[in-house]
Design an enzyme around this catalytic site. Structure first.
Site, short mmCIF file in Angstrom:
data_model
loop_
_atom_site.label_atom_id
_atom_site.label_comp_id
_atom_site.label_asym_id
_atom_site.label_seq_id
_atom_site.Cartn_x
_atom_site.Cartn_y
_atom_site.Cartn_z
N ARG A 99 -4.10 -1.27 -6.07
CA ARG A 99 -3.22 -2.46 -5.99
C ARG A 99 -3.67 -3.43 -7.06
O ARG A 99 -4.80 -3.32 -7.58
CB ARG A 99 -3.30 -3.10 -4.61
CG ARG A 99 -4.70 -3.51 -4.23
CD ARG A 99 -4.75 -4.05 -2.81
NE ARG A 99 -6.14 -4.24 -2.40
CZ ARG A 99 -6.51 -4.50 -1.16
NH1 ARG A 99 -5.61 -4.58 -0.20
NH2 ARG A 99 -7.78 -4.68 -0.85
N CYS B 1 8.37 -38.65 -11.83
CA CYS B 1 7.01 -39.17 -11.95
C CYS B 1 6.34 -39.32 -10.60
O CYS B 1 5.32 -39.97 -10.48
CB CYS B 1 7.00 -40.49 -12.71
SG CYS B 1 7.86 -41.80 -11.84
N ARG C 259 -3.04 2.97 8.89
CA ARG C 259 -3.35 1.66 8.30
C ARG C 259 -2.10 0.80 8.18
O ARG C 259 -1.02 1.32 7.93
CB ARG C 259 -3.89 1.83 6.88
CG ARG C 259 -5.24 2.43 6.77
CD ARG C 259 -5.58 2.59 5.28
NE ARG C 259 -6.43 3.73 5.06
CZ ARG C 259 -7.71 3.63 4.66
NH1 ARG C 259 -8.24 2.46 4.43
NH2 ARG C 259 -8.42 4.71 4.49
N HIS D 207 -4.22 -43.76 -0.49
CA HIS D 207 -4.56 -44.46 -1.73
C HIS D 207 -5.71 -43.75 -2.44
O HIS D 207 -5.64 -43.46 -3.64
CB HIS D 207 -4.93 -45.92 -1.41
CG HIS D 207 -5.36 -46.70 -2.61
ND1 HIS D 207 -6.68 -46.85 -2.96
CD2 HIS D 207 -4.62 -47.33 -3.56
CE1 HIS D 207 -6.74 -47.58 -4.06
NE2 HIS D 207 -5.51 -47.88 -4.45
N MET E 261 -4.96 -7.22 9.38
CA MET E 261 -4.33 -6.38 10.39
C MET E 261 -5.21 -5.15 10.68
O MET E 261 -6.30 -5.03 10.16
CB MET E 261 -2.93 -5.98 9.92
CG MET E 261 -2.00 -7.19 9.86
SD MET E 261 -0.35 -6.77 9.34
CE MET E 261 -0.59 -6.23 7.67
N LYS F 224 0.82 -1.20 0.00
CA LYS F 224 0.00 0.00 0.00
C LYS F 224 0.86 1.26 0.00
O LYS F 224 0.64 2.18 -0.79
CB LYS F 224 -0.92 -0.01 1.23
CG LYS F 224 -1.81 1.20 1.33
CD LYS F 224 -2.69 1.15 2.56
CE LYS F 224 -3.70 0.01 2.46
NZ LYS F 224 -4.85 0.18 3.34
N GLY G 258 -7.72 -7.21 5.45
CA GLY G 258 -8.53 -7.37 6.65
C GLY G 258 -7.85 -8.09 7.80
O GLY G 258 -8.43 -8.29 8.86
N SER H 92 13.68 -42.21 -14.04
CA SER H 92 12.50 -41.44 -13.66
C SER H 92 12.51 -41.36 -12.14
O SER H 92 12.51 -42.38 -11.46
CB SER H 92 11.24 -42.13 -14.18
OG SER H 92 10.12 -41.38 -13.81
N TYR I 169 11.79 -34.05 -18.48
CA TYR I 169 10.34 -33.90 -18.39
C TYR I 169 9.86 -34.10 -16.95
O TYR I 169 10.59 -34.65 -16.12
CB TYR I 169 9.62 -34.89 -19.31
CG TYR I 169 9.80 -36.33 -18.91
CD1 TYR I 169 8.93 -36.93 -18.00
CD2 TYR I 169 10.85 -37.09 -19.42
CE1 TYR I 169 9.11 -38.24 -17.61
CE2 TYR I 169 11.02 -38.41 -19.05
CZ TYR I 169 10.15 -38.97 -18.14
OH TYR I 169 10.32 -40.27 -17.74
#
Lengths: 933, 933
Positions: B371, B888, B103, B489, B114, B32, B112, B821, B908
């Site tokens: 902002r 993976c 503020r 699982h 603080m 801010k 909101g 992998s 990858y």
């Protein structure tokens, strides 16, 4: 390819003063070949011959018989010609036929594992010539039929039985009892039936051509390198890195050519005690080598002194002895004199106790073999130390001469040999902890303690043991379990205590309810006597006398030498004053691992521990609820219903504190100022809860809660993979009060025992922040006690490195640690992903298939787990160059692992008390080897 | 120390054209403060003020209030003087009193969380002066009582209720309904009672001195940095590395000073759709900022267009709208014009959608804040792509603008928002797999399949799921479990399938026998409707309407941009043709992990699998007995009693082969020539056996054996630490026939589907020899199939790196591998020593205590597990520089982990289908960030 290699030397001649090989060529000539070459070169009376190299054997495996034989043919023929010339005999023909022996001989001794053929070169023609030459047809025909049997079996692959059958049939028809009763005619007939039998079984005639005999003999020896017996032997004896066997073709001399001939084996010193008092050995007149060991005739002793002692032992009168069993010294004094001189010359040449084979042919002595003799541990120690005194060898060599693993034989009671041989062996389990034990069977720890209190010696028999059994295990003479491997709870604890243990014997089926077990088909009831051999795994029904170990004399001397040369410190893993004191006696320089969890089981402590567990979770949740870690703050914030849990939790800790303190006082006293690494509580809490319905009932009663509540607690603490669960410092993070209590007990004990050197070890650290947090608590308590006791404590704080993550982040962890101790058991479990309790299902197969060279729980897996250790050492020293490094896993007492630790420059190894001497010796050997490099 | 720091700048003035701070000073001015400075500098109409830095807040925490205030006092006073000069007002006195707002404002937005105090500077003196100045006593008194409430609560710590109580009492006594009905006299009376109340609660007078008010206000804001609400917010939103909040002291402007005044909030574009159609926002005439959000009055819209749409949505006629709710465009056209120009100027300045606060005081527009606006995923994507087209930002910036994790919102069906708000929420579990599902409750997998076949949409509810449930999970719309964490699982499988799942909800208690469950106090029976929100974990009773996702348009555009910039390939973890096809739709470039074990459960296959298991151990033992690995040889050697086991074992494999082949054909077809990494059988065999008594009974019947035999098999396969047991390639080593069968199925399928690119992955390799042995078998089978099918297959062979030993010996393993992998799930388990199933007991605590920054099963532990990966990458490339590297584990779709993978140069990542778009975007962001560095 074969063509190119043909100029390579595959065949080495040996003979008096003209050997082509040398003593240091064992790898290619084999042990026997190298020794024969060297002995011949040194002027000893060795029948000449030649050696086909181990490289030829390796090539044989690769390129096959045909190609190899083509490659080496000319070299063999040249050597044979030279042999004919040297001996003045001719191979395969008269008038003076050359007979040869064909023997295996690898670089490492593998006695009896591979094949031998004697008297090779005999056929109808040479037999006739030999008879003419010797005038002794019986000797010749007997040699012939022996040759046929041996060649037939070894080379032609005909079962022994085939020949035995013919022999027995002949003897039966002639109503003879002994082989020696056979006449020349009988032998001729026998040879004829042998020839028929060979034809019948193989479809071919017995080979008459001497060259063919020779080649086939060579091939048979090569083939025997990979027979199952040899493979197994190499596996058992950990013989690795050899490429094959050499073949020794040596001109025959005959100990069976009359009463002026003999054959024998001898050791230059006593192989069981190591004493250098007399020439130890046996011989037979008019016999071939095999007869000495065959046990058909009673062998005679070499020296008069030996012979007299032998006679006394066997209750034979001096007259009978002199007549029937005269010593060589008496029977053939000239040969004896020559042999005795050779004995001393050989020891001088080889600087070690020798195992000799000799043959006397018509009054002439021949040396057939010499090699370093196998010996017992006691003999190894005695010979090594004696030889230093005699100026034969250096101290370093003496240290290298004793196999560390063997020492174990010297540290425990053993069975009286004769009694054990006669005893009723009913099964064999795993040799989990060495020594011998005899006692009365009990089936639970409580009974063991009760019976022991009553002065009985007991053997504790369990399906498997758990930490609850610790009291009973402690008083038992021996422990037998039906399940569990070499690193099961029973095995690890027993080794730590030095108690004999046989584990994982599947034939043992225990019925706790009936207090009885069956071992195989044998029923054994409570109170029955059994005996265990923890070094072999043998289980006997009945009592067997034991003999106590001797730790002074040569043993003490070799230990002193070891200490002089080793670089690594040697500590012990011990949890009790008794163990600590014993380890100090064995030369331990401190405790490298003092586990504290065993202390939580003893006597009534378990009640406090369980009270702690029952309230711990509530306390933990309250801390989260009220965002405070301080119990006093918690007490203020908590409401009435929540207060009792906090109070009971504190009460339990307060009860445990003085008991733990007394434990440490006892241990510190036993250590007399030596350092002591105490590991804070490690096992998951569920290990302190009952394992069965009876235990649940008991605990419910003790705790004044319902059985359902006990079960709920057990369920709540159940883990799918306890190995990877809530244990180690994770407990200390969740319950910092337990850490604080233990540290206080340690510090107060240290104040009570002057000169104590406690080192506090935080287990299972994986992340430096865990150690940092625990360290803060530890330092706070130390500071508190210092103020209270007005003392200054120098306490080191460090950690186990047993989680792979800890190894690879050791640079960070070292910043918070005064020392690392490698917990290689768990590092192996997590590093390799092997659960010690489960891996038995496949690890054996893995070692058989060569995936791992050794069971990684016995010998540190240097390539993998060792790499984690190496990374940790390197990273740890990078941020903390003074960090003290040790190892406290089961591997800490294993010689190969010790060598590895030495190579990494660790500060010490720690092992169970009974392994301390082994570790001292292994550490010295590692240092000497490293220096040589 | 404080003395030295006193020349440090802690206070930054801002005002039109003369700001000391800059836009890039967020870290010390807060978001801010930096924006206010920048806006003021840019000439926007910002009420002047000053910012006390976050560094002051950090110092406050360290050295305390007194020392800090001494340090910054003169700077604050100077700034205040400058502010008085700029505004022409004076602080704490008349005739024109300066009032200020105080503020909070940290570097990251924490709306909101603080504290704020408005109207600071009011006291009896300034109130009087203000009344004189404005001639509006009602406005002044209302401001005063609001100030007292706010200051009383925020600074003096007096509960809201105290003020509310007085206010209500007054209104009651005056029989008033609304606050606005209070007269000046009422307000004066209220202020008096407030003062009394403050005295009563705090024991002190309400502070009259403006400077004291200011200092205490500043302190309150500093204190609010560490209030529990703020801490929690930072934790939830993963806000790290901030040192504190700044404090913005700004001169007050009053939107409540009459009908020519107003206050409002606005977004420069629609924050929920991202559309740039009109100026989206709300305002109130004659009000202060808090009133807009308080919901007491209905706010009006900014634009005419917006207002009309709003009216239509709420069923308000145009006449009413115009009269009661005119837009700003209509009510204050000049101000609107100015604001609309500012809107565009701000977007141009900040190149992002802005969230504005403005106040109009007596016809003059002031900007109180701007902002970057929070937005939905859809809006983020739309705005980013639009702004590229509008020339505001580069493609790279657009890619960086979308939070990858947010994308998940766009990929699954979601609940209609309004319907969800109204629905009956009964509990909240873990948000295990995102999306929304509504359906009828069933309690087992078989019922799920049956009901689904009948066309019903079902929610499968289980205590926990096991691989046996796979069929039911596959057809369910959603899955609910009572136990199990984010990586249970159920959670893992559901995420893989893209099925909504809520797991581990302790309030769910399921009674399988009665086919019902309670959720909290609610009883839910089979067939009842429930709804699950897998993104929040919410569970609702009843049906809720869902909305389908939109994958084209801006979403497609941003994905295209991501693909343009990313370096990492993105594959998917998929085991079925459906999943594979879906993943391809989501942009997957192949399969990185195709698990084969799920295929072993489907339909009747489990019978063959169980037959295999029942005979496997016998076959294994026979192999050892007869020293052969070849089943045909075994059959010849075995005796009659042993034959059936071998035959059944072969038969089971023969039954499985064609089924597996069909599985792979389906998957290869779905992949249309993309590569597919198939992992060979991984789980321990006991996972294929029944879990309960009913299952045992069934299996006994199926297999035609006794229940005791089934139980024996289960017992024999039981493991203490299954994670570290007989699984992965260890099975393939013990049972090479299973490997061969799977490889054959893969190869035959590859022959059947043109262009297939199978890659065979050996799981759980820890030792290169394991891979070498499996590789030999795989290569043999490939060669066989090539001959049989007259085809040439290009099959890559590689391994998972998931055992720590594999990571540190990767140089050796790479010699036998075409690819690695990284299986980071198991690598985390073994590397950290955390059982995924058990670590829940302490991992939460560990993350709370900061030992690990994140749950290492969600976000890769880069320091530790990542170090193992790094070592493996380095060593692997050393011996095989062309080795293909991927990941993976579950982590493969997690943006921080993806950035790490990018930094290591992996080839990858592979993740569940629904994470593919996230991974594509995260990979692009990683590449862009790396380039910037």
């Amino acid at each position: 390819m074969t063509e190119k290699k043909s100029d390579k030397k595959y065949v080495y001649f040996f003979g008096k003063g003209q050997s082509e090989g040398k003593a240091d060529m064992k790898m290619i000539l084999g042990g026997k070949g190298a020794n024969l070459a060297d002995m011949a070169q040194g002027g000893f009376p060795v029948p000449p011959g030649f050696t086909i190299t181990t490289e030829a054997c390796a090539e044989y495996g690769k390129i096959g018989r045909e190609k190899l034989f083509k490659t080496i043919e000319s070299q063999v023929k040249d050597a044979l010609k030279k042999l004919e010339k040297t001996t003045g005999k001719s191979f395969g023909k008269g008038p003076n036929p050359l007979l040869v022996s064909v023997r295996s001989g690898a670089a490492a001794s593998m006695p009896g594992m591979m094949d031998t053929v004697l008297n090779l070169g005999l056929n109808q023609k040479t037999v006739d010539a030999m008879i003419k030459l010797t005038g002794n047809p019986r000797f010749v025909m007997d040699s012939y039929r022996r040759f046929m049997q041996m060649f037939g079996n070894v080379v032609l692959g005909i079962e022994h039985d085939v020949f035995e059958h013919e022999l027995e049939a002949l003897k039966k028809s002639r109503k003879l009892k002994l082989d020696t009763e056979m006449t020349v005619e009988d032998l001729e007939k026998l040879v004829a039936t042998y020839k028929k039998a060979v034809k019948k079984v193989t479809g071919k005639e017995f080979p008459e051509d001497a060259m063919e005999q020779l080649w086939r003999g060579v091939q048979a020896v090569f083939d025997s390198w990979d027979n199952p017996r040899a493979i197994k032997y190499r596996e058992i004896n950990d013989i690795r890195g050899l490429i094959g066997t050499a073949v020794n073709v040596q001109s025959m001399v005959f100990g069976n050519s009359g009463d002026n001939s003999a054959t024998g084996v001898a050791f230059t010193r006593d192989p069981s005690t190591g004493k250098n008092e007399y020439f130890y050995g046996e011989f037979l007149i008019n016999a071939q080598g095999e007869d000495v060991v065959a046990g058909i005739r009673t062998p005679q002793q070499i020296t008069i002194k030996g012979s007299k002692e032998w006679a006394k032992r066997h209750g034979i009168t001096e007259a009978t002895r002199k007549k029937q069993y005269p010593s060589l010294e008496e029977a053939m004094p000239a040969c004896f004199k020559e042999l005795d001189d050779i004995r001393m010359a050989l020891e001088k040449r080889y600087k070690d106790m020798q195992d000799l084979e000799f043959t006397i042919e018509n009054g002439t002595l021949y040396m057939l073999q010499t090699r370093n003799g196998k010996r017992t541990a006691a003999a190894a120690v005695k010979i090594a130390t004696d030889m230093v005194k005699e100026g034969f060898i250096s101290e370093e060599t003496a240290v290298m001469r004793v196999e560390p693993g063997q020492l174990d034989q010297l540290l425990h009671p053993v069975f009286d040999k004769k009694s054990e041989e006669k005893a009723d062996k009913v099964a064999v389990g795993l040799p989990a902890s060495p020594g011998a034990a005899t006692g009365q069977v009990v089936f639970n720890a409580a009974d063991a303690e009760k019976w022991a209190d009553a002065g009985k010696q007991v053997i504790l028999c369990r399906i498997e043991t758990s930490p609850e059994d610790i009291g009973g295990m402690n008083v038992a003479r021996g422990i037998l379990t039906a399940r569990g491997g070499m690193t099961s709870h029973a095995a690890v604890v027993a080794r730590g205590m030095g108690t004999c243990c046989v584990s994982g014997c599947e034939e043992v089926i225990i019925d706790y309810a009936k207090k009885q077990m069956t071992i195989g088909k044998k029923l054994v009831k409570e109170g029955d006597w059994i005996s265990l051999n923890g070094s072999t795994g043998a289980i006997y029904v009945g009592e067997i006398a034991t003999v106590d170990p001797q730790l002074t004399g040569p043993f003490g001397e070799i230990m002193k030498l070891a200490d002089k040369y080793r670089k690594l410190g040697v500590r012990t893993n011990a949890d009790t004053p008794t163990d600590a004191a014993r380890a100090v006696d064995f030369g331990a320089e401190g405790i490298g691992l003092c586990r504290t969890e065993h202390m939580f089981f003893e006597g009534k402590r378990i009640i406090s521990v369980r009270r702690l567990i029952l309230t711990a979770d509530t306390v933990k949740k309250l801390k989260e609820k009220y965002s405070t870690a301080c119990l006093e703050t918690l007490k203020k914030k908590a409401d009435k219903a929540e207060l009792p849990a906090i109070k009971q939790y504190q009460q339990a800790l307060a009860e445990l504190l003085p008991l733990q303190r007394e434990d440490f006082i006892g241990i510190f006293k036993a250590l007399k100022g030596r350092p002591c690494t105490v590991r804070l509580l490690d096992p998951p809490l569920h290990e302190f809860l009952p394992q069965d319905a009876k235990g649940v009932k008991e605990m419910a009663k003790q705790m004044k809660i319902t059985e359902a509540e006990v079960k709920n607690t057990i369920d709540a603490l159940h883990e799918f993979n306890p190995m990877l669960g809530h244990r180690g410092c994770r407990l200390g993070i969740t319950y910092p009060e337990v850490t604080a209590m233990q540290v206080r007990a340690i510090c107060e004990a240290a104040c009570a025992v002057k000169g104590s050197q406690p080192e506090i070890m935080v287990p299972l650290v994986g992340n430096v922040k865990e150690l940092a947090m625990q360290r803060r608590i530890i330092e706070e308590v130390i500071a508190e006690v210092e103020v209270e006791k007005k003392a200054k404590l120098a306490v080191k704080i460090g950690t186990m490195i047993e989680v792979p993550r800890a190894a690879v982040t050791a640079d960070k962890i070292a910043a918070e640690a005064d020392f690392f101790s490698f917990g290689t058991n768990d590092l192996t479990q997590m590093g390799c992903g092997f659960s010690r309790d489960d891996a038995g299902k496949f690890l054996g197969d893995y070692v058989r298939k060569g995936i791992y060279d050794y069971d990684p729980f016995n010998v540190l897996d240097q390539d993998g787990v060792g790499e984690l250790v190496r990374i940790a050492v390197e990273k740890g020293r990078k941020t903390n160059k003074n960090i003290k490094l040790g190892i406290c896993g089961e591997h800490g007492g294993e010689p190969k692992t010790i060598e590895f630790c030495n190579s990494l420059g660790l500060n010490y190894v720690s092992c169970s008390p009974f392994r301390v001497p082994i570790a001292r010796l292994a550490a010295a050997q590692a240092a000497i080897k490293a220096q040589k490099k």
